[in-house]
Design a protein around this motif. Structure first.
Motif, PDB file in Angstrom:
ATOM      1  N   HIS A  51      36.402  91.152 -11.961  1.00  0.00           N
ATOM      2  CA  HIS A  51      37.679  90.652 -12.481  1.00  0.00           C
ATOM      3  C   HIS A  51      38.273  91.604 -13.515  1.00  0.00           C
ATOM      4  N   ILE A  52      37.668  92.794 -13.643  1.00  0.00           N
ATOM      5  CA  ILE A  52      37.999  93.643 -14.794  1.00  0.00           C
ATOM      6  C   ILE A  52      39.449  94.115 -14.773  1.00  0.00           C
ATOM      7  N   ARG A  53      39.967  94.451 -13.577  1.00  0.00           N
ATOM      8  CA  ARG A  53      41.377  94.829 -13.456  1.00  0.00           C
ATOM      9  C   ARG A  53      42.003  94.000 -12.340  1.00  0.00           C
ATOM     10  N   GLU A  54      43.343  93.881 -12.391  1.00  0.00           N
ATOM     11  CA  GLU A  54      44.035  93.025 -11.439  1.00  0.00           C
ATOM     12  C   GLU A  54      43.727  93.441  -9.994  1.00  0.00           C
ATOM     13  N   ALA A 164      40.784  93.914 -26.984  1.00  0.00           N
ATOM     14  CA  ALA A 164      41.983  93.107 -26.708  1.00  0.00           C
ATOM     15  C   ALA A 164      42.399  93.075 -25.234  1.00  0.00           C
ATOM     16  N   PHE A 165      41.865  94.027 -24.442  1.00  0.00           N
ATOM     17  CA  PHE A 165      42.275  94.130 -23.031  1.00  0.00           C
ATOM     18  C   PHE A 165      41.279  93.501 -22.068  1.00  0.00           C
ATOM     19  N   CYS A 166      40.113  93.065 -22.552  1.00  0.00           N
ATOM     20  CA  CYS A 166      38.950  92.898 -21.674  1.00  0.00           C
ATOM     21  C   CYS A 166      38.591  91.441 -21.382  1.00  0.00           C
ATOM     22  N   VAL A 167      38.314  91.158 -20.105  1.00  0.00           N
ATOM     23  CA  VAL A 167      37.952  89.791 -19.687  1.00  0.00           C
ATOM     24  C   VAL A 167      36.462  89.483 -19.841  1.00  0.00           C
ATOM     25  N   LEU A 265      29.121 106.287 -23.014  1.00  0.00           N
ATOM     26  CA  LEU A 265      29.533 105.713 -24.295  1.00  0.00           C
ATOM     27  C   LEU A 265      31.070 105.642 -24.340  1.00  0.00           C
ATOM     28  N   PRO A 266      31.623 104.572 -23.781  1.00  0.00           N
ATOM     29  CA  PRO A 266      33.084 104.478 -23.697  1.00  0.00           C
ATOM     30  C   PRO A 266      33.752 104.454 -25.072  1.00  0.00           C
ATOM     31  N   VAL A 267      34.931 105.129 -25.157  1.00  0.00           N
ATOM     32  CA  VAL A 267      35.706 105.092 -26.408  1.00  0.00           C
ATOM     33  C   VAL A 267      37.078 104.476 -26.153  1.00  0.00           C
ATOM     34  N   GLN A 268      37.566 104.565 -24.917  1.00  0.00           N
ATOM     35  CA  GLN A 268      38.815 103.955 -24.425  1.00  0.00           C
ATOM     36  C   GLN A 268      40.081 104.704 -24.820  1.00  0.00           C
ATOM     37  N   SER A 269      40.146 105.228 -26.063  1.00  0.00           N
ATOM     38  CA  SER A 269      41.342 105.960 -26.493  1.00  0.00           C
ATOM     39  C   SER A 269      40.946 106.912 -27.611  1.00  0.00           C
ATOM     40  N   GLY A 305      32.137 108.664 -20.338  1.00  0.00           N
ATOM     41  CA  GLY A 305      32.967 107.711 -21.078  1.00  0.00           C
ATOM     42  C   GLY A 305      33.952 106.986 -20.184  1.00  0.00           C
ATOM     43  N   ASP A 306      34.638 106.014 -20.766  1.00  0.00           N
ATOM     44  CA  ASP A 306      35.719 105.288 -20.087  1.00  0.00           C
ATOM     45  C   ASP A 306      36.982 105.401 -20.942  1.00  0.00           C
ATOM     46  N   PHE A 307      38.125 105.468 -20.249  1.00  0.00           N
ATOM     47  CA  PHE A 307      39.417 105.540 -20.944  1.00  0.00           C
ATOM     48  C   PHE A 307      40.421 104.609 -20.295  1.00  0.00           C
ATOM     49  N   ILE A 308      41.276 104.042 -21.139  1.00  0.00           N
ATOM     50  CA  ILE A 308      42.408 103.267 -20.628  1.00  0.00           C
ATOM     51  C   ILE A 308      43.678 103.984 -21.065  1.00  0.00           C
ATOM     52  N   VAL A 309      44.566 104.266 -20.111  1.00  0.00           N
ATOM     53  CA  VAL A 309      45.859 104.844 -20.498  1.00  0.00           C
ATOM     54  C   VAL A 309      46.947 103.808 -20.265  1.00  0.00           C
ATOM     55  N   SER A 336      38.673 106.877 -15.881  1.00  0.00           N
ATOM     56  CA  SER A 336      39.906 106.513 -16.582  1.00  0.00           C
ATOM     57  C   SER A 336      40.704 105.551 -15.725  1.00  0.00           C
ATOM     58  N   PHE A 337      41.327 104.613 -16.398  1.00  0.00           N
ATOM     59  CA  PHE A 337      42.015 103.524 -15.712  1.00  0.00           C
ATOM     60  C   PHE A 337      43.381 103.318 -16.335  1.00  0.00           C
ATOM     61  N   LYS A 338      44.331 102.893 -15.500  1.00  0.00           N
ATOM     62  CA  LYS A 338      45.622 102.483 -16.038  1.00  0.00           C
ATOM     63  C   LYS A 338      45.447 101.062 -16.562  1.00  0.00           C
ATOM     64  N   TYR A 339      46.012 100.812 -17.723  1.00  0.00           N
ATOM     65  CA  TYR A 339      45.894  99.476 -18.307  1.00  0.00           C
ATOM     66  C   TYR A 339      46.366  98.417 -17.317  1.00  0.00           C
ATOM     67  N   SER A 340      45.593  97.365 -17.201  1.00  0.00           N
ATOM     68  CA  SER A 340      45.926  96.256 -16.310  1.00  0.00           C
ATOM     69  C   SER A 340      45.926  94.971 -17.144  1.00  0.00           C
ATOM     70  N   THR A 341      47.038  94.263 -17.107  1.00  0.00           N
ATOM     71  CA  THR A 341      47.153  93.027 -17.904  1.00  0.00           C
ATOM     72  C   THR A 341      46.191  91.968 -17.369  1.00  0.00           C
ATOM     73  N   ARG A 342      45.371  91.424 -18.229  1.00  0.00           N
ATOM     74  CA  ARG A 342      44.450  90.367 -17.809  1.00  0.00           C
ATOM     75  C   ARG A 342      44.827  89.069 -18.515  1.00  0.00           C
ATOM     76  N   PRO A 343      45.239  88.080 -17.734  1.00  0.00           N
ATOM     77  CA  PRO A 343      45.672  86.816 -18.345  1.00  0.00           C
ATOM     78  C   PRO A 343      44.599  86.241 -19.278  1.00  0.00           C
TER      79      PRO A 343
HETATM   80  N1  5AD Z   1      42.689  97.452 -17.850  1.00  0.00           N
HETATM   81  C1  5AD Z   1      42.210  98.670 -17.505  1.00  0.00           C
HETATM   82  N2  5AD Z   1      40.929  99.032 -17.684  1.00  0.00           N
HETATM   83  C2  5AD Z   1      40.089  98.126 -18.210  1.00  0.00           C
HETATM   84  N3  5AD Z   1      38.780  98.192 -18.518  1.00  0.00           N
HETATM   85  C3  5AD Z   1      38.389  97.006 -19.026  1.00  0.00           C
HETATM   86  N4  5AD Z   1      39.434  96.166 -19.067  1.00  0.00           N
HETATM   87  C4  5AD Z   1      40.496  96.832 -18.572  1.00  0.00           C
HETATM   88  C5  5AD Z   1      41.873  96.511 -18.377  1.00  0.00           C
HETATM   89  N5  5AD Z   1      42.367  95.320 -18.719  1.00  0.00           N
HETATM   90  C6  5AD Z   1      37.981  99.404 -18.352  1.00  0.00           C
HETATM   91  C7  5AD Z   1      37.394  99.883 -19.682  1.00  0.00           C
HETATM   92  C8  5AD Z   1      35.938  99.524 -19.543  1.00  0.00           C
HETATM   93  C9  5AD Z   1      35.729  99.682 -18.061  1.00  0.00           C
HETATM   94  C10 5AD Z   1      34.527  99.014 -17.501  1.00  0.00           C
HETATM   95  O1  5AD Z   1      36.897  99.136 -17.488  1.00  0.00           O
HETATM   96  O2  5AD Z   1      37.572 101.289 -19.762  1.00  0.00           O
HETATM   97  O3  5AD Z   1      35.087 100.354 -20.317  1.00  0.00           O
END
Ligand code: 5AD
Ligand code: SF4
Length: 439
Positions: A51-54, A164-167, A265-269, A305-309, A336-343
């Motif tokens: 369920h992490i991204r839409e 703040a972005f994470c389910v 070791l994710p930092v996200q940004s 690492g993991d990143f959200i843009v 790296s992932f594009k930010y996805s809105t999670r209700p």
């Molecule tokens: N949108 C995009 N990426 C996300 N992740 C977690 N939640 C979201 C989201 N809402 C990414 C983070 C996390 C990885 C497992 O998934 O980078 O470390």
């Protein structure tokens, strides 16, 4: 004797889902099911979902649409949804797709056998509780079948960090650690069945605190205990939060030879403004200093690492700060992932970055990450590494496995056996793997 029923499990998402799928298959073994790799042949199909991204969640509904057609030709077929979509959406899944017979959350799958009994009575079954009891204690003992040399072992679940972005804190619940004594028992059992490498899993694995014989055990303590298990040659752990990298864990990277030189070791940004808005409670600078300390303990460690843009409010300057951080760390791998809105998450209410801008940033970041990944792979050429051999390759004499740095390696002209740790020299680097010859 009745023929065994066939179970097909499709696993989405993270490594913990891979582990959970194994355990669910074992639990269903007690109900007379054997696993099949052919969905068309199955009596029950279980989707273990993410369920992490839409996009990940939507994939499940399109798959369910396909399965509904399969069920039209085979009315006895049972369809189940497990994992984080099951947890987040519960009975809504059955409303949206009435072909679904069973919905089970990640914390209640030890109840699958009882749920399957309900299906036999022609009923549906739904369980998305966060039960008091420890599911692992209620799962049947694992069968003693021989295992592949590398295995996952869940030691911790859930997360209290609330980025703040994470389910995850909602779908997997609060942080819970399994007792160290149980983890050690499970590790010994895996080793007896041929496992040489264990990856300890947790959504926030380095926050692990489990009960041992002599009191509370941290992740570093657990790793030191596991290193004493005869026949267990390699230990890894994932995923970690920077704020839970304590001194002892960093020291373990320099002191425990079984602990592999690879760390996710994710930092996200890389922007402090965005990190704050993400509720990460660390800065880019504190993260970079942490990596310095880890590299001082284990200079050859490969970082991941993991990143959200495109997180809400991310400006060009914020994004450039992320690019700068990536240049400084030079990751061997990064996702790296594009930010996805999670209700339901705090960031869901905030205005989005222009999707075109977010796409462009993602492309630039991925290009930089790929460049570094290739450079790190190239730097392996000529080096001697050890490879845990996992299977035979497609070409004659070729064996495949992973180096200590987690690089996929194909060894040419090899007589190595599966489960062996081979000393090899890297001779070339392809896009996603390295080529090697025996030393
Ligand atoms: N949108 C995009 N990426 C996300 N992740 C977690 N939640 C979201 C989201 N809402 C990414 C983070 C996390 C990885 C497992 O998934 O980078 O470390
Ligand atoms: Fe999600 Fe990881 Fe943040 Fe926990 S630490 S909320 S799992 S991104």
């Amino acid at each position: 004797m009745t023929a065994p029923k066939k179970l097909f499990i499709k696993t989405y998402g993270c490594q913990m889902n891979v582990y959970d799928s194994e355990r669910m298959a074992e639990a269903m073994g007690g109900q007379g099911y054997v696993e099949t790799s052919d969905a068309a042949d199955a009596d029950m199909i279980l989707l273990n979902t993410c369920h992490i991204r839409e996009k990940a969640a939507e994939k499940v509904y399109s798959e369910l649409g396909r399965l509904k057609k399969l069920k039209a030709d085979k009315p006895d077929l049972k369809i189940g949804v497990a994992g984080c979509v099951a947890q987040a959406e519960g009975e809504e899944i059955m409303r949206r797709q009435p072909a679904v017979d069973l919905v089970v959350g990640p914390q209640s799958y030890h109840r699958l056998p009882a749920m399957e009994e309900r299906l036999r009575e022609g009923k549906t079954a739904l369980d998305t509780d966060f039960p008091e009891e420890d599911k692992f204690e209620h799962l049947k003992a694992r069968p003693k079948a021989k295992r592949a040399p590398a295995a996952f072992l869940t030691v911790q679940e859930g997360c209290d960090k609330f980025c703040a972005f994470c389910v995850v804190p909602y779908t997997r619940g609060a942080e819970v650690s399994r007792p160290a004594t149980r983890v050690l028992d499970e590790a010994r059992d895996l080793v007896e069945r041929g496992v040489r490498e264990i990856t300890l899993l947790g959504q926030n694995v380095n926050a692990y605190h489990g009960q041992g014989d002599k009191g509370d055990v941290t992740l570093a303590g657990l790793i030191r205990e596991l290193a004493k298990v005869d026949g267990l040659e390699r230990i890894r752990y994932t995923t970690s939060h920077p704020n839970d990298m304590d001194d002892d864990l960093i020291a373990a990277h320099g002191e425990v030879p079984e602990l592999m030189p690879y760390l996710h070791l994710p930092v996200q940004s890389g922007s402090d403004h965005i990190l704050k808005r993400m509720n990460r409670s660390h800065t880019a600078e504190s993260y970079l200093r942490l990596i310095e300390r880890i590299r001082a303990a284990r200079p050859d460690i490969v970082m991941s690492g993991d990143f959200i843009v495109g997180f809400p409010e991310e400006t060009d300057a914020d994004f450039e700060a992320t690019m700068e951080l990536v240049r400084e760390v030079k990751y061997g791998y990064a996702y790296s992932f594009k930010y996805s809105t999670r209700p339901g998450t705090p960031a869901a209410e905030r205005p989005l970055v222009d999707p075109q801008v977010a796409d462009d940033r993602l492309q630039r970041l991925q290009a930089l990450i790929t460049q570094h990944q290739q450079e790190v792979q190239q730097s392996m050429i000529g080096r001697e590494v050890s490879v845990l051999v996992e299977r035979a390759g497609r070409e004659a004499g070729q064996m495949l496995g992973k180096s200590e740095y987690l690089h996929a390696v194909h060894i040419e002209a090899s007589d190595a056996q599966v489960g062996e740790i081979a000393k090899v020299r890297i001779v070339d680097s392809k896009t996603n793997s390295l080529g090697a010859r025996h030393c």
